[in-house]
Structures are given as structure tokens and as C-alpha cells.
Design an enzyme around this catalytic site. Sequence first.
Site, PDB file in Angstrom:
ATOM      1  N   ASP A 184      25.520  89.678 -17.786  1.00  8.32           N
ATOM      2  CA  ASP A 184      25.364  90.051 -16.381  1.00  8.32           C
ATOM      3  C   ASP A 184      24.190  89.296 -15.788  1.00  8.32           C
ATOM      4  OD1 ASP A 184      25.997  91.732 -14.068  1.00  8.32           O
ATOM      5  OD2 ASP A 184      24.006  92.563 -14.399  1.00  8.32           O
ATOM      6  N   GLU A 268      31.131  88.012 -15.065  1.00  7.33           N
ATOM      7  CA  GLU A 268      31.741  88.463 -13.813  1.00  7.33           C
ATOM      8  C   GLU A 268      32.634  87.370 -13.242  1.00  7.33           C
ATOM      9  OE1 GLU A 268      28.586  90.751 -11.188  1.00  7.33           O
ATOM     10  OE2 GLU A 268      27.929  88.835 -11.959  1.00  7.33           O
ATOM     11  N   ASP A 361      20.771  96.161 -15.850  1.00  7.62           N
ATOM     12  CA  ASP A 361      21.537  94.933 -16.068  1.00  7.62           C
ATOM     13  C   ASP A 361      22.244  94.961 -17.422  1.00  7.62           C
ATOM     14  OD1 ASP A 361      20.724  93.865 -13.624  1.00  7.62           O
ATOM     15  OD2 ASP A 361      18.829  93.212 -14.492  1.00  7.62           O
TER      16      ASP A 361
END
Length: 431
Positions: A184, A268, A361
Amino acid sequence: MIGVSRYRLQPRPAQEQALLEHCGHARYVWNLAVEQHAHWKPGRKSAPGFAEQCRQLTEARAACAWLRAGSTIVQQQALKDFAQAMANYFGGTHRRPTWRTRGRGEGFRIVAVKAGDVRRLSRHVGEVKIPKVGWVRFRWSRTVPEGVKSFRVTRDRVGRWHVAFAAIPEPIPAPGTGDIVGVDRGVAVSAALSTGEMLNAPTLRDTEQRRLARLLRKLARAKRGSNRRDQVKAAIAKLKGRETDRRKNWVEKTSTDLARRFDVIAVEDLKIRNMTRSASGTLEAPGRNVRQKAGLNRGILANGWGRLVARLEHKAPGRVQKINPACTSQRCSACGIVDRAARESQARYRCRSCGYAGNADVNAARNIAHAAGHAVAARGGLPLGEPVNREPQPVSSQRETGWNPTPSGGGGCQSSCPIPASYVRSRTGEP
Ligand SMILES: [Zn+2]
């Protein structure tokens, strides 16, 4: 180590004309794309994407002899560059792409370069084959990387030409352990892993940062067009270049390390993010990248993230899993509840349902790994074609704890969120 190396290009006058023509085409196509997207606002039907723009380009070439005379590769790549620039903009790491003017940062890109298209003539001279231009010489100032797949030709404001070769690195074999890692983009750090590791891209040292600040003040005072101003500018460019080099190195090291240690690397999907949300989002569902935009880390994130994903895809082809980022920051990675109020601060996540507390995170990275685990399982195995005998590590602890479909944070998860759906599937016994 670094994927791109730049050389001074030395075109003959006639070749320079042809190169300028390529630049003109690339600029024209880019500006058309800017125009198309300038009218787009959140909520409207989306502006044409890369595929649609390519189709339009074919039509434009059929209608316009000037465009048709140019290279398709140059024009298509300009569209591709624009698509990447938009992705970076929506990803929150770059400013919106703007209109390009003649003579400023001109250039174009050539792809599908064949093995014989770059050759060495003598100790200090090489040449490169450019479509519709022919063989153009360049200064062989260092070794050209093996396996060049694409290159970019640029012309700076002073009129100097450069060619930058990009080599695709050799794929790194998967460890074969079945391990999945989620990555992330962080706030306080550059990237958080689902393993709990925090990765930091290097930046300028304190002394260098102070020097940069001093130079910027000097630049503000220096008279326009003065020699002094040019000197200050050059010094600033040198410092910034040093920072860029360090980050590029970091990206190479980090991507190699991840490709070696994990079978699947989940990140992502920035494209999904682009389609589903604006940078700031709405009041009920604030965009995830708001925090990044606001974060101190923005400068560090700039450039680095997109490059990291690109390098991962080179080094671990077929092993990079892109995950819809919806909810990854709000879902508890321990119990699966989606709780909007669980973010105590930008850095802390505390689940009010199960008590899990950790770095926000890392929590998001664990959710990304979790979603990837289900995506891999749903496909029937790892992309390597081997059967998976082991449950992916980061998600194993979540199996026993139940998924509560009623989020306590109110409102529920967005319909686009893949996590609850995949979780429910796995509980009902489907793959
Ligand atoms: Zn929880």
C-alpha cells in the site's frame, strides 16, 4: 541498475527536420487528448480512454495527410503517454497534464525496438534506427543496456537532442512458496507491506534540503536572463537529479526484492481508482488519495509509485495482482468489518469491533493481500500454473474470524468493494 540511460543524440540537419516533425505530431496528438479531457467533469460520461483515442487517431490519420505522413508509433505512444499522465494525476502523484507548446520539453517515444536497431560504430559513436528518419548517431558515453525495447527522443530548450533507452529487466523466478504480499502507498512511509514492513524511498539529506531551499531563494532574487540565474538553475537541477537517481535505485532494489520473496504481489489498481473516484471524493466517501495529496510524503510518492508497479510487472510478469482499492483503508484486516471511524489518525487504525490496532497503511496492505488471495483462489491457483497447496499467509488468520456484513461505521461499503463479496463466496464454500 537504473532502467533508463540517456545519451546525446547527434542528428544531421536533414534528420533534425524529420525529428522535429515527429515532435510536432506527438505534440499535436497530445494536445488533442488534453482538449478532450478538459471538458470532462466528475459524474459525466467518461472522456475517451486510450483504446477509443487510438480508434479516433486512425480516423484522423485517414482524414489528414500531414498526420498520415508521420509515424503511427510516435502518435500512438503520445496517446499512451497521455493516458499514463492522467493515471498519475488521478493517482494523486502528479499534476494534471497540460497543453504542450513548441520548443519546450519536446519529444516522442518509439516502441517495438528490434535487436539490430541500436548498434555501435566506434568507441564513442553509436547509432539508433528511428522510423521515417533512419540511422541517427549518438555519443556512446556508456554501455547501452541489453534488450532495449523502447526509447525516447527528447529535445531540450537549448535545442540539444537526447535519446534514452529503456530496457526491460529479466523476469525474476518466483520463490514458489505461495506467499502473497500486499503493498500500500503509505502516508508516513513510501510503501507499507502486509508483512508489517515499512519501506521508505530515499530523499535528499537534511544538508541537501537546506542547500536546495537556499538555492530556491537565490533563484527568486536572481534577475531574469542573467548568468547567475542560469548557474543557480543548474545547481538546483543537479540536486533534484540526485534525488531522482536515488529514488530510481530504490525502486529497482525494492521491486527486485519483492519479486524474489513473494509469488504474488498485490497492489492497488490505479485505473479502477481513476474510474470510481475523483481525487477528493465525496463527503460520505472521501477519496483515498486525499490523505496522500495532503500528506507530507507527496513529493516522495511522486514518480516512485507508478515506476515501482511498472518495474514489478517487468520483473514478476503475471505475478502482479491489481486490487480495487475501495474500502482497503476502512476495512479491518483482522475481522473484516468496514468501519469508517476506525481511523484514529492518518497513521493509526483501531477496530472498534475486534480491537485490532495497527498502522493504517499496513492494515490497508493486509486488505490488499487478502483480496488478492481470493482473486488467486477464484482463478484456481497462482498465475504460475502450479496448484496452491498453502493458504496465503497474510489471510490465514482471517479465516476463523467471521465476516460481519453489517458495518458498524454506518452506511455500509460501496457496492464496488470486492472484499465482502469475495469473502462471502469463500464462506459459502465456493472457490
Ligand atoms: Zn476488526
